[in-house]
Design a protein around this motif. Structure first.
Motif, PDB file in Angstrom:
ATOM      1  N   VAL A 180      52.111  41.557  56.908  1.00  0.00           N
ATOM      2  CA  VAL A 180      50.934  41.426  56.047  1.00  0.00           C
ATOM      3  C   VAL A 180      50.836  39.967  55.616  1.00  0.00           C
ATOM      4  N   GLN A 181      49.673  39.584  55.085  1.00  0.00           N
ATOM      5  CA  GLN A 181      49.513  38.237  54.568  1.00  0.00           C
ATOM      6  C   GLN A 181      48.620  38.259  53.337  1.00  0.00           C
ATOM      7  N   ALA A 182      48.865  37.314  52.443  1.00  0.00           N
ATOM      8  CA  ALA A 182      48.069  37.227  51.217  1.00  0.00           C
ATOM      9  C   ALA A 182      46.641  36.824  51.575  1.00  0.00           C
ATOM     10  N   GLU A 183      45.683  37.514  51.000  1.00  0.00           N
ATOM     11  CA  GLU A 183      44.286  37.237  51.313  1.00  0.00           C
ATOM     12  C   GLU A 183      43.595  36.459  50.210  1.00  0.00           C
ATOM     13  N   GLN A 184      43.928  36.766  48.938  1.00  0.00           N
ATOM     14  CA  GLN A 184      43.215  36.137  47.828  1.00  0.00           C
ATOM     15  C   GLN A 184      44.099  36.128  46.597  1.00  0.00           C
ATOM     16  N   THR A 185      44.020  35.047  45.833  1.00  0.00           N
ATOM     17  CA  THR A 185      44.737  34.942  44.570  1.00  0.00           C
ATOM     18  C   THR A 185      43.713  34.856  43.447  1.00  0.00           C
ATOM     19  N   VAL A 186      43.884  35.671  42.425  1.00  0.00           N
ATOM     20  CA  VAL A 186      42.954  35.713  41.296  1.00  0.00           C
ATOM     21  C   VAL A 186      43.644  35.152  40.061  1.00  0.00           C
ATOM     22  N   THR A 187      42.952  34.247  39.360  1.00  0.00           N
ATOM     23  CA  THR A 187      43.478  33.670  38.126  1.00  0.00           C
ATOM     24  C   THR A 187      42.629  34.142  36.960  1.00  0.00           C
ATOM     25  N   LEU A 188      43.259  34.714  35.942  1.00  0.00           N
ATOM     26  CA  LEU A 188      42.568  35.125  34.725  1.00  0.00           C
ATOM     27  C   LEU A 188      42.729  34.036  33.671  1.00  0.00           C
ATOM     28  N   TYR A 189      41.677  33.783  32.930  1.00  0.00           N
ATOM     29  CA  TYR A 189      41.706  32.766  31.882  1.00  0.00           C
ATOM     30  C   TYR A 189      41.558  33.402  30.509  1.00  0.00           C
ATOM     31  N   ARG A 190      42.120  32.746  29.500  1.00  0.00           N
ATOM     32  CA  ARG A 190      41.915  33.168  28.124  1.00  0.00           C
ATOM     33  C   ARG A 190      41.783  31.935  27.256  1.00  0.00           C
ATOM     34  N   LEU A 191      41.240  32.103  26.085  1.00  0.00           N
ATOM     35  CA  LEU A 191      40.987  31.002  25.176  1.00  0.00           C
ATOM     36  C   LEU A 191      42.296  30.338  24.763  1.00  0.00           C
ATOM     37  N   ASP A 192      42.341  29.000  24.825  1.00  0.00           N
ATOM     38  CA  ASP A 192      43.499  28.236  24.400  1.00  0.00           C
ATOM     39  C   ASP A 192      43.275  27.779  22.964  1.00  0.00           C
ATOM     40  N   GLU A 193      43.642  28.622  22.013  1.00  0.00           N
ATOM     41  CA  GLU A 193      43.415  28.321  20.605  1.00  0.00           C
ATOM     42  C   GLU A 193      44.230  27.123  20.152  1.00  0.00           C
ATOM     43  N   ASN A 194      45.432  26.952  20.707  1.00  0.00           N
ATOM     44  CA  ASN A 194      46.276  25.820  20.333  1.00  0.00           C
ATOM     45  C   ASN A 194      45.589  24.499  20.671  1.00  0.00           C
ATOM     46  N   PHE A 195      44.991  24.436  21.866  1.00  0.00           N
ATOM     47  CA  PHE A 195      44.294  23.214  22.274  1.00  0.00           C
ATOM     48  C   PHE A 195      43.096  22.923  21.375  1.00  0.00           C
ATOM     49  N   LEU A 196      42.293  23.964  21.134  1.00  0.00           N
ATOM     50  CA  LEU A 196      41.090  23.769  20.335  1.00  0.00           C
ATOM     51  C   LEU A 196      41.430  23.366  18.908  1.00  0.00           C
ATOM     52  N   GLU A 197      42.558  23.827  18.401  1.00  0.00           N
ATOM     53  CA  GLU A 197      42.950  23.504  17.024  1.00  0.00           C
ATOM     54  C   GLU A 197      43.312  22.035  16.866  1.00  0.00           C
TER      55      GLU A 197
END
Length: 297
Positions: A278-295
């Protein structure tokens, strides 16, 4: 939300490291409790049961207290479906606003079921986990079908490749060796894993290619155990595209030599897990809010 809660709930600050939580396979931990708490707070906020006055604080609203009295044991998505989106929720417009009169009537009696509102979507982590599980089930079936279509000789080679991918007999540090022996007429043994340079620590392998409806019975395991005894081996692996009868499993447990039985289902799982066939077909990245950065802005 269980039991009467104070007006404010303080949430601990998240570290940057928490955004990289992963399991042993290196993939993101899609079911991390912290992520689930975050989505739960988002849904409660959208329903108007809590507010977020400042970062790190959650305030329960009057509607939230009323809902808690009506459902003291559990507030889940099914309960939240009865609550129209709050006008203060950033996603309220996307989920659709309830008419003001119906919303006011519902807020006075949160336990009363109103006309069905749009079904609350699952959080992205759960959707990805479900998609991964569905894809895995399909690909395991496909790789097993492909293995069954191989010739017995090709299947033996597939098994040797799988064992190598699993780390057995690695030669990168010249410490071990993995060889296929069936072509040399070594009766009952299709492969040998040498775990040390001198070949003193060996695991013997039998690869049996047969139809799924032709299970491996006790006599086959007895023969393999005899082959192990002839090699003075104490460990072996019997790998097949079929399944093992109860008698075969009992026979494997009866010998002092450890015999690992790998049937069709486990074989398919191992092939996919270790990326063989088998071989990898697709990689999915989930994002979330970076509160530390925004602060820090």
């Amino acid at each position: 939300m269980k039991g009467e809660a104070p007006g404010h709930v303080h949430q601990p600050h998240r570290s940057r490291q928490s955004s990289k939580e992963s399991d042993d396979s290196g993939l993101p931990d899609l079911h991390a409790p912290r992520a689930r708490v975050g989505w739960a707070m988002t849904y409660l906020n959208q329903a108007g049961l809590v507010t977020r006055p400042t970062r790190g604080q959650i305030t329960i609203t009057d509607e939230g207290r009323a809902a808690l009295r009506a459902h003291p044991e559990r507030i889940d998505n099914k309960v939240l479906e009865a609550f129209p989106p709050s006008s203060s929720s950033p996603n309220a417009s996307a989920r659709g606003q309830a008419p003001p009169l119906r919303r006011a009537r519902h807020r006075r009696n949160p336990a009363r079921q109103v006309s069905p509102s749009p079904r609350r979507p699952k959080n992205p982590s759960d959707l990805v986990a479900e998609a991964v599980a569905a894809n895995r089930a399909v690909i395991e079936g496909e790789v097993l079908k492909a293995a069954l279509a191989l010739s017995p000789t090709a299947f033996e080679e597939l098994v040797i490749r799988l064992l190598g991918a699993m780390g057995y007999g690695r030669s990168d540090n010249r410490m071990g060796q993995l060889e296929r022996t069936s072509a040399s007429g070594d009766a009952g043994i299709d492969g040998i894993i040498s775990q040390d340079p001198l070949g003193l620590d060996r695991i013997y392998v039998q690869a049996k290619h047969c139809a799924v409806d032709r299970p491996i019975g006790r006599p086959r395991i007895h023969e393999f155990a005899g082959a192990l005894h002839g090699k003075q081996g104490d460990r072996g692996a019997y790998i097949t595209t079929s399944r093992f009868t109860d008698g075969a499993r009992t026979e494997a447990d009866r010998f002092s030599a450890r015999i690992e039985l790998i049937d069709t289902r486990r074989l398919a799982q191992l092939l996919v897990t270790h990326g063989v066939g088998v071989q990898a077909e697709q990689t999915v990245t989930l994002y979330r809010l970076d509160e530390n950065f925004l602060e820090t802005l």
